[in-house]
Design an enzyme around this catalytic site. Structure first.
Site, PDB file in Angstrom:
ATOM      1  N   PRO A 216       0.965  -1.198  -0.096  1.00 59.19           N
ATOM      2  CA  PRO A 216      -0.193   0.040   0.002  1.00 59.19           C
ATOM      3  C   PRO A 216       1.012   1.201   0.000  1.00 59.19           C
ATOM      4  O   PRO A 216       2.043   1.253   0.495  1.00 59.19           O
ATOM      5  CB  PRO A 216      -0.834  -0.064   1.302  1.00 59.19           C
ATOM      6  CG  PRO A 216      -0.591  -1.521   1.743  1.00 59.19           C
ATOM      7  CD  PRO A 216       0.682  -2.031   1.281  1.00 59.19           C
ATOM      8  N   PRO A 217       0.366   2.306  -0.277  1.00 62.24           N
ATOM      9  CA  PRO A 217       1.243   3.838  -0.383  1.00 62.24           C
ATOM     10  C   PRO A 217       1.656   3.979   1.075  1.00 62.24           C
ATOM     11  O   PRO A 217       0.782   3.813   2.207  1.00 62.24           O
ATOM     12  CB  PRO A 217       0.018   4.867  -0.838  1.00 62.24           C
ATOM     13  CG  PRO A 217      -1.124   3.974  -1.215  1.00 62.24           C
ATOM     14  CD  PRO A 217      -0.973   2.625  -0.755  1.00 62.24           C
ATOM     15  N   GLY A 218       2.838   4.644   1.150  1.00 61.56           N
ATOM     16  CA  GLY A 218       3.191   5.109   2.453  1.00 61.56           C
ATOM     17  C   GLY A 218       3.770   3.823   3.247  1.00 61.56           C
ATOM     18  O   GLY A 218       4.016   4.261   4.520  1.00 61.56           O
ATOM     19  N   LYS A 221       8.269   1.766   0.541  1.00 64.35           N
ATOM     20  CA  LYS A 221       8.815   1.052  -0.610  1.00 64.35           C
ATOM     21  C   LYS A 221      10.125   1.810  -1.211  1.00 64.35           C
ATOM     22  O   LYS A 221      11.028   1.361  -1.464  1.00 64.35           O
ATOM     23  CB  LYS A 221       7.662   0.677  -1.753  1.00 64.35           C
ATOM     24  CG  LYS A 221       6.785  -0.014  -1.408  1.00 64.35           C
ATOM     25  CD  LYS A 221       5.863  -0.352  -2.352  1.00 64.35           C
ATOM     26  CE  LYS A 221       4.747   0.930  -2.848  1.00 64.35           C
ATOM     27  NZ  LYS A 221       3.997   1.567  -1.776  1.00 64.35           N
ATOM     28  N   HIS A 437     -25.831   9.736  20.491  1.00 61.97           N
ATOM     29  CA  HIS A 437     -25.266   8.599  19.298  1.00 61.97           C
ATOM     30  C   HIS A 437     -23.852   8.410  19.747  1.00 61.97           C
ATOM     31  O   HIS A 437     -23.809   7.009  19.833  1.00 61.97           O
ATOM     32  CB  HIS A 437     -24.982   9.841  18.098  1.00 61.97           C
ATOM     33  CG  HIS A 437     -24.460   8.817  16.808  1.00 61.97           C
ATOM     34  ND1 HIS A 437     -25.233   8.603  15.804  1.00 61.97           N
ATOM     35  CD2 HIS A 437     -23.273   8.336  16.582  1.00 61.97           C
ATOM     36  CE1 HIS A 437     -24.434   7.979  15.143  1.00 61.97           C
ATOM     37  NE2 HIS A 437     -23.435   7.907  15.355  1.00 61.97           N
ATOM     38  N   GLU A 438     -23.153   9.021  20.299  1.00 63.22           N
ATOM     39  CA  GLU A 438     -21.687   8.374  20.454  1.00 63.22           C
ATOM     40  C   GLU A 438     -21.744   7.469  21.639  1.00 63.22           C
ATOM     41  O   GLU A 438     -20.977   6.428  21.787  1.00 63.22           O
ATOM     42  CB  GLU A 438     -20.605   9.493  20.770  1.00 63.22           C
ATOM     43  CG  GLU A 438     -20.433  10.437  19.513  1.00 63.22           C
ATOM     44  CD  GLU A 438     -19.772   9.697  18.324  1.00 63.22           C
ATOM     45  OE1 GLU A 438     -19.397   8.581  18.500  1.00 63.22           O
ATOM     46  OE2 GLU A 438     -20.202  10.315  17.249  1.00 63.22           O
ATOM     47  N   HIS A 441     -22.805   4.159  20.498  1.00 66.27           N
ATOM     48  CA  HIS A 441     -21.587   3.291  20.107  1.00 66.27           C
ATOM     49  C   HIS A 441     -21.020   2.784  21.230  1.00 66.27           C
ATOM     50  O   HIS A 441     -20.642   1.362  21.085  1.00 66.27           O
ATOM     51  CB  HIS A 441     -20.625   4.076  19.285  1.00 66.27           C
ATOM     52  CG  HIS A 441     -21.368   4.258  17.891  1.00 66.27           C
ATOM     53  ND1 HIS A 441     -21.552   3.446  16.979  1.00 66.27           N
ATOM     54  CD2 HIS A 441     -21.363   5.441  17.095  1.00 66.27           C
ATOM     55  CE1 HIS A 441     -21.911   4.211  15.859  1.00 66.27           C
ATOM     56  NE2 HIS A 441     -21.700   5.309  16.270  1.00 66.27           N
TER      57      HIS A 441
HETATM   58  P1  ADP Z   1       6.090   4.336  -0.690  1.00 65.93           P
HETATM   59  O1  ADP Z   1       6.985   4.538  -1.459  1.00 65.93           O
HETATM   60  O2  ADP Z   1       5.630   2.817  -0.043  1.00 65.93           O
HETATM   61  O3  ADP Z   1       4.639   4.961  -0.808  1.00 65.93           O
HETATM   62  P2  ADP Z   1       7.725   5.903   1.044  1.00 65.93           P
HETATM   63  O4  ADP Z   1       8.667   4.948   1.101  1.00 65.93           O
HETATM   64  O5  ADP Z   1       7.855   7.180   0.071  1.00 65.93           O
HETATM   65  O6  ADP Z   1       6.319   5.245   0.825  1.00 65.93           O
HETATM   66  O7  ADP Z   1       7.506   6.449   2.361  1.00 65.93           O
HETATM   67  C1  ADP Z   1       7.183   7.747   2.697  1.00 65.93           C
HETATM   68  C2  ADP Z   1       7.816   8.353   4.084  1.00 65.93           C
HETATM   69  O8  ADP Z   1       7.086   7.479   5.133  1.00 65.93           O
HETATM   70  C3  ADP Z   1       9.005   7.841   4.322  1.00 65.93           C
HETATM   71  O9  ADP Z   1       9.941   8.855   3.806  1.00 65.93           O
HETATM   72  C4  ADP Z   1       9.253   7.756   5.703  1.00 65.93           C
HETATM   73  O10 ADP Z   1       9.506   9.129   6.408  1.00 65.93           O
HETATM   74  C5  ADP Z   1       8.172   7.267   6.242  1.00 65.93           C
HETATM   75  N1  ADP Z   1       8.083   5.886   6.226  1.00 65.93           N
HETATM   76  C6  ADP Z   1       7.024   4.876   5.508  1.00 65.93           C
HETATM   77  N2  ADP Z   1       7.517   3.706   5.954  1.00 65.93           N
HETATM   78  C7  ADP Z   1       8.539   3.643   6.975  1.00 65.93           C
HETATM   79  C8  ADP Z   1       8.964   2.724   7.694  1.00 65.93           C
HETATM   80  N3  ADP Z   1       8.859   1.327   7.672  1.00 65.93           N
HETATM   81  N4  ADP Z   1      10.048   3.044   8.627  1.00 65.93           N
HETATM   82  C9  ADP Z   1      10.118   4.278   8.678  1.00 65.93           C
HETATM   83  N5  ADP Z   1       9.639   5.571   8.088  1.00 65.93           N
HETATM   84  C10 ADP Z   1       8.754   5.049   6.997  1.00 65.93           C
HETATM   85 ZN    ZN Z   2     -21.580   6.889  14.634  1.00 67.70          ZN
END
Ligand code: ADP
Ligand code: ZN
Ligand code: MG
Length: 614
Positions: A216-218, A221, A437-438, A441
């Protein structure tokens, strides 16, 4: 960033030649059209009477007797600064001098000078060409910059602007990547290979040419790819898939060629293609005509990967969050045959990531990272990094010079639910609805076994549109969910609406998000988890992009689809009834807690449990 321009000299020269040919043609045309007199630069011979007419008309500015050739040379001016040279034969005429004087013509025996041939050439050829060269340089520089390249030398049309990061610049090591232990293990072999390729070639082993990082993003990778280069101390060529997609057909392919050429020269090294799905999409789904540019680029990439010598030490890494959309040709052995999953971090991973990012921030000594990690289930590494940064920003806003636990807690909420909306004004009645409501839950959650404990309830509106929310945090990492737990979760989701119905006798729009989540879970129970009697263990839906939201597509007949819909409704209805039952039984607690929440606006899990268990 090193911009390598030593190669592809041939291509460069060719384009320069084209450029000059074009310049010559343009200058010639301009000369012919704009400055005919200058370019012709000759002396026209006219009759004596014509000369006299021109003198009388006041056109002649200068005249001289050329005794040697027995002629008069004279200059005319058409009033707009255009001068022309003429000559005429001498005719015995005494009145000529008077005539010239009358018309203010300068005269003598010195023959008026034409611009010399040299100045003429400079004016008509050299200056315009120089101007064109300067314009050309500015343009090409501008275009290169727009294409994302650096300040390359002029006229490098078609040159790949792959950014080359030297190892000193990546500066990233495996220590900077927390949590992803399996991915790091898989990549360690590649690092070792880059360190001593001989060890592998001696035994005849070939390392995979390419490895594909999927997740997944972030999740880190890009960071991992940089870390491999940093650990191996080799140059790191990085380019994003979208940079290959160019305005002109064929440019992307040229870039791929250049990239691999550069990489071969710098071997051992790492080539990293980020977001490879932009060029690596399956080729057959293009419809009529398809996308020629992308296909050409992909074909070039495949050719290059086959072509280069794997033993030289060029390792190709690529990253994507849509592995299912990649062309199978990319994934076959000899290309990206190794797939390294980079998943969302688990509990320990999240804690480790928080600690890595906290290293660069001044932290209170007794910060409880594991509590934050528990509250952020499902968060990616990038989101965790963001949480630490938001906390630091909040500490500054609060006038402190270190980050406290409460900063982290608040920033978790900010990242999950958006900023507090201080100026949102709810009417007292609306506030009361939100409070019930809260608590609805929270009560349903608390009264069911095997649901995550409530840690916080708040009715402070958020910029995301949430008017309040109930936070539930698991004690540890959960990998499995039982059918009962899933049903309980749906009941909890319906708890908010149930409270509204019971107390106010009417419903509001406030439950849309609950409804969405409950439906999604109920649907997944039936179509993917095999939790219904009716369909047993039959997969009715397949997930199409597991890393991006997990869209699912139905794989069943229309009849079955209608049956699924009925089952989903049944599951949700049952949970809803259960929630109403729980709330009816605990009506007094519901009132008491809602009043307390209305007064306090935010209450903790402990306060909640205390009142509940009183
Ligand atoms: P992707 O390429 O998977 O979308 P990135 O490598 O660009 O994600 O990650 C974005 C930022 O998130 C990195 O620069 C870092 O600061 C943080 N990050 C993401 N995963 C990690 C991890 N496993 N350990 C430390 N920092 C992370
Ligand atoms: Zn709710
Ligand atoms: Mg990335």
């Amino acid at each position: 960033m090193i911009d390598d321009s030593s190669n592809d000299g041939n291509k460069q020269q060719k384009s320069i030649i084209y450029y000059y040919v074009i310049i010559m043609i343009v200058v010639m045309l301009l000369n012919a059209l704009l400055f005919p007199s200058v370019s012709q630069n000759r002396v026209t011979e006219v009759g004596y009477s014509e000369f006299l007419t021109m003198v009388d008309d006041g056109k002649v500015t200068e005249a001289a007797m050329d005794q040697q050739n027995n002629q008069i040379v004279f200059v005319t001016d058409d009033g707009n600064g255009n001068t022309a040279y003429y000559k005429t034969g001498i005719f015995p005429d005494d009145s000529l001098i008077d005539r010239l004087r009358e018309n203010n013509v300068k005269f003598g025996s010195e023959i008026p000078k034409q611009n010399s041939l040299l100045t003429n050439i400079i004016l008509t050829w050299v200056v315009p060409i120089l101007i064109f060269i300067v314009i050309g340089q500015l343009l090409s520089r501008f275009m290169l910059k727009k294409m994302g390249g650096g300040l390359g030398p002029a006229m490098t049309f078609g040159k790949a602007n792959a950014k080359i990061y030297a190892e000193t610049e990546t500066g990233v090591t495996f220590d900077d990547v927390a949590g992803e232990e399996e991915s790091k293990d898989a990549l360690t072999e590649i690092v070792d290979f880059l360190h001593n390729p001989d060890k592998y070639s001696a035994i005849g082993a070939k390392l995979p040419k390419g490895a594909l990082l999927v997740g997944p993003p972030g999740t880190g990778k890009t960071l991992l790819a940089k870390a491999v280069a940093g650990e191996a101390h080799v140059p790191f060529f990085s380019i994003s898939g979208s940079e290959f997609v160019e305005m002109f057909v064929g440019m992307g392919a040229a870039k791929v060629r250049d990239l691999f050429k550069q990489a071969n020269e710098k071997a051992p090294c790492i080539v990293f293609i980020d977001e490879i799905d932009t060029i690596g999409k399956k080729r057959d789904n293009g419809g009529i005509g398809g996308n020629d540019e992308r296909e050409q680029t992909l074909n070039q990439l495949l050719t290059e990967m086959d072509g280069f010598d794997g033993r030289k030490g060029v390792v190709i890494l690529a990253a994507t969050n849509r592995p299912e959309s990649l062309d199978p040709a990319l994934l076959r052995p000899g290309r990206f045959d190794r797939r390294i999953p980079v998943e969302l971090p688990d509990l320990n991973g999240r804690e480790a990531i928080l600690k890595v990012h906290a290293k660069n921030v001044k932290m209170d000594i007794d910060v409880d990272y594991s509590a934050i990690a528990r509250a952020t289930s499902g968060a990616s590494g990038a989101e965790l990094a963001n949480i630490v940064n938001e906390a630091a920003l909040r500490a500054v806003r609060m006038g402190r010079n270190f980050v406290k636990q409460e900063d982290l807690e608040e920033s978790v909420e900010t990242v999950i639910a958006g900023y507090q909306r201080k100026n949102a004004v709810l009417s007292p009645h609306e506030k009361k609805v939100v409070a019930y409501h809260e608590i609805g839950h929270a009560l349903v959650a608390a009264k069911q076994s095997a649901s995550a404990p409530v840690t916080k309830i708040t009715i402070i509106p958020r910029t995301s549109g949430a008017l309040g929310y109930t936070m539930q945090v698991d004690d540890g990492q959960r990998y499995l969910m039982t059918k009962e737990e899933a049903e309980n979760k749906i009941a909890t989701l319906t708890g908010g609406r149930s409270a509204e119905e019971l107390i106010f006798g009417s419903v509001t729009t406030g439950a849309s998000n609950d409804i969405e989540q409950a439906t999604k879970l109920a649907r997944a129970m039936i179509t993917r988890y095999g939790m219904s009697k009716e369909f047993d263990m039959v997969a009715l839906e397949t997930v199409t992009n597991q890393y991006l939201g997990g869209d699912a597509s139905l794989a069943c007949s229309a009849d079955t689809s209608a049956m699924i819909d009925r089952e989903v409704v049944e599951v949700v209805k049952k949970a809803h009834e259960k929630a109403i039952g729980i709330l009816k039984e605990n009506m007094d607690k519901l009132h008491e807690l809602a009043d307390y929440l209305l007064e306090k606006e935010t209450i903790t899990g402990e306060e909640f449990m205390e009142i509940l268990n009183k």
